[in-house]
Each structure stands twice: as structure tokens, then as C-alpha cells.
Design an enzyme around this catalytic site. Structure first.
Site, short mmCIF file in Angstrom:
data_model
loop_
_atom_site.label_atom_id
_atom_site.label_comp_id
_atom_site.label_asym_id
_atom_site.label_seq_id
_atom_site.Cartn_x
_atom_site.Cartn_y
_atom_site.Cartn_z
N LYS A 69 0.79 -1.23 0.00
CA LYS A 69 0.00 0.00 0.00
C LYS A 69 0.83 1.28 0.00
O LYS A 69 0.48 2.24 -0.67
CB LYS A 69 -0.96 0.00 1.19
CG LYS A 69 -2.06 -1.04 1.02
CD LYS A 69 -2.99 -1.08 2.20
CE LYS A 69 -4.04 -2.17 1.95
NZ LYS A 69 -4.97 -2.32 3.06
N ASP A 106 -9.73 2.50 2.30
CA ASP A 106 -9.69 1.81 3.60
C ASP A 106 -10.35 2.63 4.71
O ASP A 106 -11.07 2.07 5.55
CB ASP A 106 -8.24 1.53 4.02
CG ASP A 106 -7.65 0.33 3.33
OD1 ASP A 106 -8.42 -0.54 2.85
OD2 ASP A 106 -6.41 0.23 3.28
#
Ligand code: ATR
Length: 285
Positions: A69, A106
Site C-alpha cells: 500500500k 480503507d
């Protein structure tokens, strides 16, 4: 024949990921029969090659999980403004010319699920976040946006937690986050969120001691496979409220789905399908 629209998820490990099942289920529900979503096992050292390959193959978007990420950020042509706060990308959209835009869904996924199960104000609530990686960044940004102002971040590698806190301070100067070195006995808190891969591997059996958590604490593990992680098993044993990462998975995926296709994921049907697939009716999501 109609063009096939390709999507996927990259990670290491990737075998546990329910994202392919989830997106395929949504395509089936919405009769998007020319869409496919595939898992790709990509090691950290091959990320650049893999990302280039995605564009070359005409893949239209992908998700990223551990350990990619943060490393995706410099590989993007454009970043959604929220990525600049978080410093981590979990959703990439690739346009027909190969140009890539990085998003982070997220925080949205985590907060949307948290608000389904935890209605109290986050202001003046003692919150402990385990981990300081890409997933932690999304969780922390979401908590701060919701007004949390008493957060401790505990990470095995302390300087990673310190660097993350510094970064967040720039965007949320009035909401202090305190970095702390890993301890096996966790400090008192009302909300404990695990963003580490603790419990996903075979190597880490040890779960921190939860005896100091307050009696009505919620223990939230963003891991969803296994549905009852070692941390959640210990928390349940102590009579604490528990939640796994299934709900966060669904909501972050729903936002990515919309970014790529412009369509709304049928969240309730996807949730039902995922729970059936996991064989857990009673926990998560
Ligand atoms: P992601 O992007 O999904 O967050 P990551 O950036 O690789 O993945 O972060 C993984 C997190 O899990 C890190 O906080 C890592 O701790 P370190 O920074 O010390 O590496 C944490 N982690 C991984 N395995 C762990 C374990 N066995 N015990 C505790 N923390 C662990």
C-alpha cells in the site's frame, strides 16, 4: 465479442483474499458478465514490474494489500487528495492510456463499518491502534476525521509509528496521536484496532495480554481470514465485544467498485454471500 473488463488484487500473501469472490459476486448480481476480478501473488521486490504489466495488459483497476500500500504511492501518475493525507494506496484506476490514479478506500471502509456497530462519539475515547503500515494509515485517518483525539499507535518497529504520527500531525494538528513501543500487555482502552498481520501467518502464535482493556471495550481486527483471529479468540474469552474485518472489506471494496465501474455494489447481497462462503453467520461484517 464485447470487451472484457479486467480487475484484480495484488498482495503477498494473497491466497486468503476474499476480494475476488466479492467482486465476482457483485458482477453476477448486476449481470456484468464481461467483468473479471483476479488475485495476483506479487512479492514486494516485483511490484514495479507487476504494476507496469497491469497497464500493458489493459487491466482497468486493482486493489493492493500487504505489503504494497505505501510502495504504490510513488508509482502513481495522480493521487486522490485523501491519499496525500494517508500516504497509502489500496485502489488504483488505470485509464485506457495506462495512466494510473491512486485512491485509498480503507478509511471509508473502516469508518462505515465501525459506525454500523459502534455508535459512541470517538472524541475523548481511549483508542489503541496496533500497527503502523499501510492499513493502519487508513484506519488512523478515518478515526481522526471522525474526531478521535486520544489515540495510541503501537508498533513492533517504533520508528515507523513515530514517522506515521509525524505525518498525521501535519493534517490533524489538534488531535494528538501518541506512538508507543510494542508491549505484550496492552494499555487500557475502549477501542482496540489491530491492523497488523498478527495471526495471519503460522509464525506468530503470541497474542498480547488484554487484561487492562475496559470491560465494555470493542476489539476490532481488520483481518477477516480466519474469521476468528487469535486476537479475537482471546478477546471473546475475556467477554469483550469483537468484530473482524469483513465489514471493512465490503465497504472498502464497494467504494473501489464504484470508482472503477460507476455502479453501486449490492452490499447486502455481497455480505450474505461472503458470510456463507466463510461459514460464519455470527461474527463479522
Ligand atoms: P499493510 O500495508 O497491509 O498495512 P505493511 O505496511 O506491511 O502492510 O504493515 C504490516 C504491519 O503489521 C506493520 O505494522 C508490521 O510491523 P512492523 O512495522 O514492525 O514490520 C506489522 N506486523 C507484521 N507482522 C507482525 C507480527 N508478527 N507481530 C506484530 N506486528 C506485525
Amino acid at each position: 465479442m464485447e470487451k472484457t473488463h479486467l480487475y484484480g488484487v495484488i498482495g503477498d500473501p494473497i491466497h486468503h483474499s476474499l476480494s475476488p469472490f466479492m467482486h465476482q459476486l457483485a458482477y453476477a448480481e448486476l449481470e456484468m458478465s464481461n467483468h473479471r476480478y483476479l488475485p495476483f501473488h506479487v512479492r514486494a521486490e516485483r511490484l514495479v514490474e507487476a504494476v507496469r504489466g497491469m497497464a500493458a495488459l489493459g487491466i482497468q483497476g486493482f486493489n493492493a494489500t500487504i505489503p504494497h500500500k505505501e510502495n504504490l504511492v510513488p508509482l502513481m501518475d495522480e493521487l486522490d487528495s485523501f491519499v496525500q493525507v494517508i500516504g497509502a494506496v489500496n485502489t488504483v484506476k488505470i485509464d485506457p492510456t495506462g495512466r494510473m490514479t491512486g485512491y485509498n478506500t480503507d478509511a471509508y471502509g473502516f469508518i462505515t463499518n465501525l459506525r454500523e456497530i459502534f455508535s459512541e462519539s470517538l472524541r475523548d475515547l481511549d483508542i489503541l491502534v496496533l500497527g503502523a503500515g499501510g492499513a493502519a494509515r487508513g484506519v488512523l485517518a478515518g478515526l481522526l476525521q471522525e474526531g478521535a483525539n486520544r489515540i495510541v499507535v503501537m508498533n513492533r518497529t517504533l520508528n515507523r509509528a513515530e514517522a506515521l504520527v509525524e505525518r498525521l500531525r501535519v493534517h490533524f494538528p489538534d488531535q494528538p496521536v501518541t506512538p508507543q513501543a510494542w508491549t505484550n500487555r496492552l494499555p487500557a482502552c475502549r477501542l482496540l484496532i489491530n491492523t497488523t498481520s498478527l495471526g495471519m501467518g503460522d509464525d506468530d502464535g503470541s497474542v498480547p495480554d488484554l487484561r487492562d482493556l475496559v470491560a465494555d471495550a470493542l476489539v476490532y481486527d481488520i483481518v477477516y481470514a480466519p474469521p476468528v483471529t487469535p486476537l479475537l479468540a482471546v478477546a471473546r474469552g475475556r467477554g469483550l465485544r469483537v468484530e473482524n474485518g469483513l465489514g471493512m472489506l465490503i465497504h472498502q471494496g464497494a467504494r473501489a467498485f464504484e470508482i472503477w465501474t460507476g455502479r453501486v455494489m449490492p452490499v447486502a447481497k455481497v455480505r450474505k454471500g461472503l458470510k456463507e462462503r466463510m461459514g460464519v453467520a455470527e461474527l463479522g461484517g
